[in-house]
Motif scaffolding. Structure first.
Motif, PDB file in Angstrom:
ATOM      1  N   SER A   1     -12.197   4.445  -9.676  1.00 60.91           N
ATOM      2  CA  SER A   1     -12.356   3.666  -8.650  1.00 60.91           C
ATOM      3  C   SER A   1     -11.531   2.443  -8.948  1.00 60.91           C
ATOM      4  O   SER A   1     -10.822   1.938  -9.946  1.00 60.91           O
ATOM      5  CB  SER A   1     -13.708   3.171  -8.740  1.00 60.91           C
ATOM      6  N   ARG A   2     -11.062   1.970  -7.756  1.00 59.63           N
ATOM      7  CA  ARG A   2     -10.182   0.590  -7.852  1.00 59.63           C
ATOM      8  C   ARG A   2     -11.099  -0.713  -8.038  1.00 59.63           C
ATOM      9  O   ARG A   2     -10.427  -1.609  -8.478  1.00 59.63           O
ATOM     10  CB  ARG A   2      -9.632   0.370  -6.224  1.00 59.63           C
TER      11      ARG A   2
ATOM     12  N   GLY B   1      -1.242  -0.502  -8.463  1.00 59.10           N
ATOM     13  CA  GLY B   1      -2.052   0.204  -9.535  1.00 59.10           C
ATOM     14  C   GLY B   1      -2.217  -0.664 -10.700  1.00 59.10           C
ATOM     15  O   GLY B   1      -2.401   0.021 -11.686  1.00 59.10           O
TER      16      GLY B   1
ATOM     17  N   ASP C   1      -2.313  -2.983  -4.987  1.00 58.38           N
ATOM     18  CA  ASP C   1      -1.573  -1.783  -4.642  1.00 58.38           C
ATOM     19  C   ASP C   1      -0.367  -1.375  -5.256  1.00 58.38           C
ATOM     20  O   ASP C   1       0.082  -0.369  -5.140  1.00 58.38           O
ATOM     21  CB  ASP C   1      -0.831  -2.454  -3.272  1.00 58.38           C
TER      22      ASP C   1
ATOM     23  N   GLY D   1      -4.506  -4.010 -12.476  1.00 55.01           N
ATOM     24  CA  GLY D   1      -5.646  -4.602 -12.345  1.00 55.01           C
ATOM     25  C   GLY D   1      -5.816  -5.527 -13.481  1.00 55.01           C
ATOM     26  O   GLY D   1      -5.436  -5.156 -14.685  1.00 55.01           O
TER      27      GLY D   1
ATOM     28  N   TYR E   1      -5.803   3.898 -13.164  1.00 54.08           N
ATOM     29  CA  TYR E   1      -5.036   2.621 -12.966  1.00 54.08           C
ATOM     30  C   TYR E   1      -4.642   2.094 -14.301  1.00 54.08           C
ATOM     31  O   TYR E   1      -5.613   2.021 -15.232  1.00 54.08           O
ATOM     32  CB  TYR E   1      -5.783   1.678 -12.083  1.00 54.08           C
TER      33      TYR E   1
ATOM     34  N   ILE F   1      -8.139  -3.327  -8.329  1.00 53.03           N
ATOM     35  CA  ILE F   1      -6.777  -2.754  -8.569  1.00 53.03           C
ATOM     36  C   ILE F   1      -5.981  -3.263  -7.348  1.00 53.03           C
ATOM     37  O   ILE F   1      -6.621  -3.136  -6.315  1.00 53.03           O
ATOM     38  CB  ILE F   1      -6.932  -1.358  -8.876  1.00 53.03           C
TER      39      ILE F   1
ATOM     40  N   GLU G   1      -8.540   9.466  -9.899  1.00 55.91           N
ATOM     41  CA  GLU G   1      -7.596   8.329 -10.089  1.00 55.91           C
ATOM     42  C   GLU G   1      -7.734   7.493 -11.111  1.00 55.91           C
ATOM     43  O   GLU G   1      -8.966   7.137 -11.759  1.00 55.91           O
ATOM     44  CB  GLU G   1      -7.968   7.445  -8.787  1.00 55.91           C
TER      45      GLU G   1
ATOM     46  N   THR H   1      -7.408   1.670   1.632  1.00 56.99           N
ATOM     47  CA  THR H   1      -8.387   0.860   0.819  1.00 56.99           C
ATOM     48  C   THR H   1      -8.395  -0.439   0.765  1.00 56.99           C
ATOM     49  O   THR H   1      -9.172  -1.370   0.608  1.00 56.99           O
ATOM     50  CB  THR H   1      -8.347   1.762  -0.519  1.00 56.99           C
ATOM     51  N   LYS H   2      -6.813  -0.877   0.432  1.00 58.06           N
ATOM     52  CA  LYS H   2      -6.697  -2.031   0.390  1.00 58.06           C
ATOM     53  C   LYS H   2      -7.212  -3.036   1.757  1.00 58.06           C
ATOM     54  O   LYS H   2      -7.926  -4.031   1.580  1.00 58.06           O
ATOM     55  CB  LYS H   2      -5.055  -2.746   0.254  1.00 58.06           C
TER      56      LYS H   2
END
Length: 252
Positions: A176-177, A66, A64, A68, A214, A62, A212, A20-21
């Motif tokens: 979502s990130r 976790g 790595d 943001g 964060y 976000i 998920e 994802t990153k």
């Protein structure tokens, strides 16, 4: 001096989602960071000073670890980074320079943005800065940093940066990130209930519905400084440098 309840250091300590990153990572070749040179202070011909600019983090995304930060929080906080220390790999005894200015750039193409542009932005953007590095403190690291700008060097783009933030409050992003796509949970009771699912609180990063979750820094956080690192948690890459002494030597 204020003591914060939480401190976040944005070097990757986990591999929360490497794929994802990678999919979000800024392009950020050294040439693509050229616009960030505008953040550098007036250049003086001082053989001890190495000038540099870089992206510190990405608002609205976000990282790595976790963590943001929503854009509105980041915009309020960025000025607090000015004159704060830059160290090597977040070792606070290895201070090598200081942040001279802050700014914003588009993600992922690194075009400078105004705070007004950022406030109306509909997606993530970079939080960037310039710094001066004191070459006499660590001549080896200063040369190494310069080598990361040399396309022929094996360490090309090997160093990036990440920030250190002190904060007392957080909310939760779910689903979502990308915080522009996530559900932002702000209700105090619900944040408290869901905190146990956060990786920072010993959870596995998923809530009781298997979504998920964060930690999103909120309130009035303060920038504590930054680190030159080979392993940033945020989707940033590279540090662009300028050494006026190189130009002097070329003219000799």
């Amino acid at each position: 001096m204020k003591s914060f309840k939480y401190k976040a250091i944005f070097t990757a300590s986990t591999s929360l989602s490497k794929e994802t990153k990678k999919s979000f990572e800024a392009k950020a070749s050294i040439d693509e960071l050229n616009e960030l040179k505008a953040l550098m202070p007036e250049v003086k011909e001082d053989e001890d000073i190495l000038y540099c600019s870089f992206n510190l983090a990405v608002a609205g995304l976000i990282n790595d670890n976790g963590h943001g930060m929503l854009p509105e929080t980041a915009l309020k906080m960025m000025d607090s980074f000015k004159l704060k220390p830059m160290n090597i790999e977040h070792w606070r005894n290895d201070v090598i320079g200081t942040i001279s200015n802050v700014g914003y750039s588009s993600f992922p193409d690194n075009k400078l943005m105004s705070p007004e542009d950022c406030a109306s932005c509909k997606g993530p953007f970079n939080l960037c800065a310039s710094a001066v590095v004191w070459k006499h403190v660590s001549p080896y690291f200063a040369e190494y940093l310069k080598d990361t700008n040399d396309e022929s060097s094996w360490v090309y783009k090997d160093i990036s940066t990440s920030w250190e933030v002190g904060f007392d409050e957080f909310v939760i992003a779910r689903g979502s990130r990308n915080l522009f796509d996530a559900e932002i949970v702000t209700d105090e009771a619900e944040v408290k209930r869901m905190s146990k699912y956060l990786t920072q609180m010993g959870g596995n990063g998923f809530d009781d519905t298997n979504k998920e979750v964060y930690m999103v820094i909120s309130g009035t956080p303060r920038g504590l400084g930054g680190g030159f690192t080979s392993n940033p948690a945020a989707a940033v890459k590279g540090v662009i440098v300028h050494d006026p002494c190189d130009e002097c030597n070329e003219g000799e």
